[in-house]
Motif scaffolding. Sequence first.
Motif, short mmCIF file in Angstrom:
data_model
loop_
_atom_site.label_atom_id
_atom_site.label_comp_id
_atom_site.label_asym_id
_atom_site.label_seq_id
_atom_site.Cartn_x
_atom_site.Cartn_y
_atom_site.Cartn_z
N SER A 81 3.90 9.11 0.17
CA SER A 81 2.48 9.52 0.33
C SER A 81 1.62 8.88 -0.76
O SER A 81 0.52 8.43 -0.50
CB SER A 81 2.34 11.04 0.24
N ASN A 82 2.17 8.87 -1.97
CA ASN A 82 1.45 8.26 -3.10
C ASN A 82 1.16 6.78 -2.81
O ASN A 82 0.04 6.31 -2.99
CB ASN A 82 2.29 8.39 -4.37
N GLY A 83 2.19 6.07 -2.33
CA GLY A 83 2.03 4.65 -2.01
C GLY A 83 1.05 4.42 -0.87
O GLY A 83 0.23 3.50 -0.91
N TYR A 84 1.12 5.29 0.14
CA TYR A 84 0.25 5.18 1.32
C TYR A 84 -1.21 5.41 0.94
O TYR A 84 -2.10 4.63 1.31
CB TYR A 84 0.70 6.17 2.39
N ILE A 85 -1.45 6.50 0.18
CA ILE A 85 -2.83 6.82 -0.23
C ILE A 85 -3.36 5.74 -1.19
O ILE A 85 -4.53 5.36 -1.12
CB ILE A 85 -2.92 8.23 -0.87
N GLU A 86 -2.48 5.24 -2.06
CA GLU A 86 -2.84 4.16 -3.00
C GLU A 86 -3.36 2.93 -2.24
O GLU A 86 -4.39 2.36 -2.60
CB GLU A 86 -1.60 3.79 -3.82
N LYS A 87 -2.65 2.57 -1.18
CA LYS A 87 -3.07 1.41 -0.36
C LYS A 87 -4.41 1.69 0.33
O LYS A 87 -5.25 0.80 0.45
CB LYS A 87 -2.01 1.09 0.70
#
Length: 294
Positions: A81-87
């Motif tokens: 989720s962190n990676g997805y929201i970061e993108k």
Amino acid sequence: GMRNTTAEGNSTQVVFLTQYENIMLGAIGGVLKSYLLMPFVTLKYCLQEGRGFPRNVMEWYRGVVPNAAFMAPITVLQVWSNGYIEKLVTGGERQLTKVEKVSVAVAAGAISAILFSPLDLLVIQQQRLKLGMLATFTHIKNEFGLHKLLRGLKACTIREGIYTGGYLGLAPVMTEMIEKSDLFTLGPVPSGLLGSISAGGIASLITHPVDTAKTVLQADVLGVQYGSTRQAMMEIYSQSGLSSLYRGGIVRCGQVSAAVFVLSTLRRKALEYKAEIERKRIQAIKGEQVELVY
């Protein structure tokens, strides 16, 4: 990552982990964290509920296999989720600012509570009932109904948001600040340790009263004594004072700091490794030096 060219003409590139890399990282981190920290978890529950700490080492690890089996997908969900929201926030073209890094991590943690809250309730009930995980699940389903698995969800959302904000947001930010500070001349590992202890301490201090309320709420499945998170906090405070809301606080501070160190170090090493591979690839193809940031 996307290529940017600075005013000096140096080529810089932002490195991101792919969705699959985030999933792998979360799975490894989740299992590792579970096995290292299970005695801390047991001790924290005992202190919060006011029951004795088991003398048998096997009892310290009661629930560790289901804990690891659940912790892996929870940590996967947090890291992914962190990676997805970061993108989403950066468009894959720039680094997150310090505030964005912490905010994105808090959001990722809050999402994970939908998985984490039922797990915590099952582990607490399993230790109280001294049953296996499946037997505990069946007992709750038959005696109270499946909806009781979501008891304490609000408190867990707050706790996991701030905790994940600690290991995916605040710890990397504080580690970087320590490394760049003139006050310290530390290497990457001591800087990471100091950053993790600072971030873990802050996260623990903020969330521990909520975590204590969540533990007693989930121990009291039927709501005989406690109706809500707020009521549980107020009742514990009025009966025994502020210190009682921090029962097991030192243990949890150590537990959270250690978890923050393990998970933030794993993620940093993964990014460093990927950046190095990418740097060599670009140098081999284009014969130019590139600065990689993450």
